[in-house]
Design a protein around this motif. Structure first.
Motif, PDB file in Angstrom:
ATOM      1  N   TYR A  79       0.823  -1.215   0.000  1.00  0.00           N
ATOM      2  CA  TYR A  79       0.000   0.000   0.000  1.00  0.00           C
ATOM      3  C   TYR A  79       0.853   1.259   0.000  1.00  0.00           C
ATOM      4  CZ  TYR A  79      -3.825  -3.095   1.556  1.00  0.00           C
ATOM      5  OH  TYR A  79      -4.757  -4.092   1.685  1.00  0.00           O
ATOM      6  N   SER A  80       1.999   1.221   0.676  1.00  0.00           N
ATOM      7  CA  SER A  80       2.822   2.432   0.788  1.00  0.00           C
ATOM      8  C   SER A  80       3.290   2.919  -0.575  1.00  0.00           C
ATOM      9  CB  SER A  80       4.001   2.214   1.733  1.00  0.00           C
ATOM     10  OG  SER A  80       4.941   1.326   1.166  1.00  0.00           O
ATOM     11  N   GLU A  81       3.606   2.004  -1.476  1.00  0.00           N
ATOM     12  CA  GLU A  81       4.024   2.417  -2.819  1.00  0.00           C
ATOM     13  C   GLU A  81       2.884   3.116  -3.547  1.00  0.00           C
ATOM     14  OE1 GLU A  81       5.894   0.743  -6.989  1.00  0.00           O
ATOM     15  OE2 GLU A  81       5.590  -0.659  -5.340  1.00  0.00           O
ATOM     16  N   CYS A  82       1.691   2.602  -3.386  1.00  0.00           N
ATOM     17  CA  CYS A  82       0.516   3.211  -4.009  1.00  0.00           C
ATOM     18  C   CYS A  82       0.337   4.647  -3.516  1.00  0.00           C
ATOM     19  CB  CYS A  82      -0.715   2.365  -3.698  1.00  0.00           C
ATOM     20  SG  CYS A  82      -2.242   2.967  -4.447  1.00  0.00           S
ATOM     21  N   TYR A  83       0.431   4.828  -2.210  1.00  0.00           N
ATOM     22  CA  TYR A  83       0.243   6.162  -1.633  1.00  0.00           C
ATOM     23  C   TYR A  83       1.377   7.111  -2.018  1.00  0.00           C
ATOM     24  CZ  TYR A  83      -3.583   4.073   0.925  1.00  0.00           C
ATOM     25  OH  TYR A  83      -4.744   3.427   1.249  1.00  0.00           O
ATOM     26  N   LYS A  84       2.592   6.588  -2.180  1.00  0.00           N
ATOM     27  CA  LYS A  84       3.712   7.426  -2.620  1.00  0.00           C
ATOM     28  C   LYS A  84       3.482   7.924  -4.051  1.00  0.00           C
ATOM     29  CE  LYS A  84       7.276   5.275   0.191  1.00  0.00           C
ATOM     30  NZ  LYS A  84       8.447   4.379   0.173  1.00  0.00           N
ATOM     31  N   LEU A  85       2.981   7.051  -4.896  1.00  0.00           N
ATOM     32  CA  LEU A  85       2.774   7.416  -6.298  1.00  0.00           C
ATOM     33  C   LEU A  85       1.575   8.330  -6.513  1.00  0.00           C
ATOM     34  CD1 LEU A  85       3.431   3.985  -8.030  1.00  0.00           C
ATOM     35  CD2 LEU A  85       4.838   6.036  -8.211  1.00  0.00           C
ATOM     36  N   PHE A  86       0.474   8.062  -5.798  1.00  0.00           N
ATOM     37  CA  PHE A  86      -0.778   8.746  -6.110  1.00  0.00           C
ATOM     38  C   PHE A  86      -1.325   9.615  -4.984  1.00  0.00           C
ATOM     39  CE2 PHE A  86      -0.512   4.948  -8.759  1.00  0.00           C
ATOM     40  CZ  PHE A  86      -0.570   5.533 -10.010  1.00  0.00           C
ATOM     41  N   GLY A  87      -0.879   9.399  -3.774  1.00  0.00           N
ATOM     42  CA  GLY A  87      -1.272  10.236  -2.647  1.00  0.00           C
ATOM     43  C   GLY A  87      -2.756  10.514  -2.582  1.00  0.00           C
ATOM     44  N   GLU A  88      -3.093  11.774  -2.499  1.00  0.00           N
ATOM     45  CA  GLU A  88      -4.489  12.195  -2.354  1.00  0.00           C
ATOM     46  C   GLU A  88      -5.240  12.265  -3.685  1.00  0.00           C
ATOM     47  OE1 GLU A  88      -4.701  15.756  -0.038  1.00  0.00           O
ATOM     48  OE2 GLU A  88      -3.587  14.864   1.621  1.00  0.00           O
ATOM     49  N   LYS A  89      -4.588  11.821  -4.759  1.00  0.00           N
ATOM     50  CA  LYS A  89      -5.254  11.819  -6.059  1.00  0.00           C
ATOM     51  C   LYS A  89      -6.201  10.637  -6.218  1.00  0.00           C
ATOM     52  CE  LYS A  89      -1.348  14.165  -8.079  1.00  0.00           C
ATOM     53  NZ  LYS A  89      -0.076  13.964  -8.753  1.00  0.00           N
ATOM     54  N   ILE A  90      -6.117   9.701  -5.274  1.00  0.00           N
ATOM     55  CA  ILE A  90      -7.026   8.560  -5.276  1.00  0.00           C
ATOM     56  C   ILE A  90      -7.571   8.355  -3.867  1.00  0.00           C
ATOM     57  CG2 ILE A  90      -5.847   7.413  -7.193  1.00  0.00           C
ATOM     58  CD1 ILE A  90      -4.637   5.481  -5.131  1.00  0.00           C
ATOM     59  N   LEU A  91      -8.681   7.669  -3.793  1.00  0.00           N
ATOM     60  CA  LEU A  91      -9.278   7.294  -2.516  1.00  0.00           C
ATOM     61  C   LEU A  91      -9.578   5.800  -2.595  1.00  0.00           C
ATOM     62  CD1 LEU A  91     -10.569   8.016   0.232  1.00  0.00           C
ATOM     63  CD2 LEU A  91     -12.689   8.442  -1.019  1.00  0.00           C
ATOM     64  N   ILE A  92      -9.099   5.039  -1.606  1.00  0.00           N
ATOM     65  CA  ILE A  92      -9.281   3.586  -1.609  1.00  0.00           C
ATOM     66  C   ILE A  92     -10.006   3.165  -0.343  1.00  0.00           C
ATOM     67  CG2 ILE A  92      -8.148   1.328  -1.647  1.00  0.00           C
ATOM     68  CD1 ILE A  92      -5.739   2.655  -2.951  1.00  0.00           C
ATOM     69  N   PHE A  93     -10.970   2.277  -0.504  1.00  0.00           N
ATOM     70  CA  PHE A  93     -11.510   1.602   0.671  1.00  0.00           C
ATOM     71  C   PHE A  93     -11.613   0.117   0.364  1.00  0.00           C
ATOM     72  CE2 PHE A  93     -15.371   2.836  -1.584  1.00  0.00           C
ATOM     73  CZ  PHE A  93     -16.191   1.732  -1.454  1.00  0.00           C
ATOM     74  N   ARG A  94     -11.468  -0.663   1.414  1.00  0.00           N
ATOM     75  CA  ARG A  94     -11.386  -2.112   1.269  1.00  0.00           C
ATOM     76  C   ARG A  94     -12.508  -2.794   2.037  1.00  0.00           C
ATOM     77  NH1 ARG A  94      -6.425   0.351   1.501  1.00  0.00           N
ATOM     78  NH2 ARG A  94      -5.070  -0.181  -0.238  1.00  0.00           N
ATOM     79  N   THR A  95     -13.035  -3.878   1.453  1.00  0.00           N
ATOM     80  CA  THR A  95     -14.061  -4.668   2.117  1.00  0.00           C
ATOM     81  C   THR A  95     -13.714  -6.142   1.977  1.00  0.00           C
ATOM     82  OG1 THR A  95     -15.401  -4.561   0.103  1.00  0.00           O
ATOM     83  CG2 THR A  95     -15.955  -3.014   1.846  1.00  0.00           C
ATOM     84  N   GLU A  96     -14.207  -6.922   2.923  1.00  0.00           N
ATOM     85  CA  GLU A  96     -13.977  -8.361   2.925  1.00  0.00           C
ATOM     86  C   GLU A  96     -15.327  -9.063   2.900  1.00  0.00           C
ATOM     87  OE1 GLU A  96     -11.618  -9.215   6.400  1.00  0.00           O
ATOM     88  OE2 GLU A  96     -10.312  -7.505   5.991  1.00  0.00           O
ATOM     89  N   LEU A  97     -15.469 -10.034   2.009  1.00  0.00           N
ATOM     90  CA  LEU A  97     -16.721 -10.768   1.875  1.00  0.00           C
ATOM     91  C   LEU A  97     -16.438 -12.264   1.907  1.00  0.00           C
ATOM     92  CD1 LEU A  97     -16.691  -8.236  -0.379  1.00  0.00           C
ATOM     93  CD2 LEU A  97     -19.054  -8.925  -0.480  1.00  0.00           C
ATOM     94  N   GLU A  98     -17.259 -12.981   2.605  1.00  0.00           N
ATOM     95  CA  GLU A  98     -17.167 -14.433   2.594  1.00  0.00           C
ATOM     96  C   GLU A  98     -18.099 -14.954   1.506  1.00  0.00           C
ATOM     97  OE1 GLU A  98     -17.857 -18.323   5.445  1.00  0.00           O
ATOM     98  OE2 GLU A  98     -18.468 -16.352   6.164  1.00  0.00           O
ATOM     99  N   VAL A  99     -17.569 -15.771   0.610  1.00  0.00           N
ATOM    100  CA  VAL A  99     -18.388 -16.376  -0.433  1.00  0.00           C
ATOM    101  C   VAL A  99     -19.180 -17.498   0.208  1.00  0.00           C
ATOM    102  CG1 VAL A  99     -18.401 -17.595  -2.641  1.00  0.00           C
ATOM    103  CG2 VAL A  99     -16.719 -15.770  -2.222  1.00  0.00           C
TER     104      VAL A  99
END
Length: 108
Positions: A79-99
């Protein structure tokens, strides 16, 4: 099976750069951890904001333990590489689902 979903809101300014990076580096790096069996990159076709697009990456893990391993050993570094490259230019949220169960169309 556990579906680990990352939803990314990206502005048009960096959209092409982000998608290129996701395809060439990020998704494969996540898969190379061995915690997931597959990944799917999707573009949301509803709920888009003006001048931005939503993408999701859906990773399939064999078990909750595989997901826990990913989060404890690999996620912060990746994740740190993603934030270094794009910072506040993107917004990410994560969810977990059981199939619970998969269903398929009849293939006759």
């Amino acid at each position: 099976m556990i579906l680990y979903n990352e939803t990314i809101l990206v502005g048009q300014v960096v959209e092409i750069q982000l998608i290129d990076w996701l395809r060439k580096k990020y998704i494969q790096e996540v898969l190379d951890t061995g915690c997931f069996s597959s990944a799917r990159l999707c573009r949301l076709t509803s709920h888009n904001e003006p001048d931005s697009t939503n993408y999701t990456i859906q990773y399939m893990a064999e078990s909750q333990e595989h997901l826990k391993e990913y989060k404890s050993k690999y996620a912060a570094r990746i994740y740190s590489e993603c934030y270094k490259l794009f910072g506040e230019k993107i917004l990410i949220f994560r969810t977990e689902l059981e199939v619970v169960e998969n269903f398929y169309a009849n293939q006759s």
